[in-house]
Scaffold this motif. Sequence first.
Motif: not given
Length: 179
Positions: A114-141
């Motif tokens: 668990i490394k030092k990350q800003s909330k922005i970096e964590i959010a982008l990692d979560l988006i990458d995870r959602a993409i990798a897991w094939n979550v069927p979203f078309e829009l990020v809010t």
Amino acid sequence: RLQYLLTDADWDAVALDQQRVGQMVEASPDGGMLAIDDTTFPKKGKCSVGVTHQYCGELGKRANCQAFVTAEYVAEGQTSSTPVHWPVSGRLFLPDDWADDENRRRHAHVPDEIKKQSKIEIALDLIDRAIAWNVPFELVTADAAYGHFRDFLEGLEGRKLRYACGGKCNFGVRRPNEV
């Protein structure tokens, strides 16, 4: 038994999350949204992992609290007017006074990975995870706590994602041909 599962049993939380999300994806419609946000939990002491004096949305002021960054899937219901809504993933934010203090991390059993990350970096990692897991979203809010930051918006642009984010009232917007 529950305490053993949570503290001592050897299991991979991310793998379990991925399995849960896979089942949710099968039962969810395409074309949803991925909502990025953070939730704060007020805390009286300073010993819980990640607790620091920061803005606490629940209290509406700065206070001792933990912050948890989340990604949630939201879509219109196919068979009713009730929306489909489920958590994709989330991660605890470690503020500087936790991320940089090896003794505190060791005492609280914060894993080395668990490394030092800003909330922005964590959010982008979560988006990458959602993409990798094939979550069927078309829009990020996201609200202005994310949409106000150029790094977040550039991260979305770099991933070629459609998005709708809040911004501060003084946030400038220009058309591409004006840049």
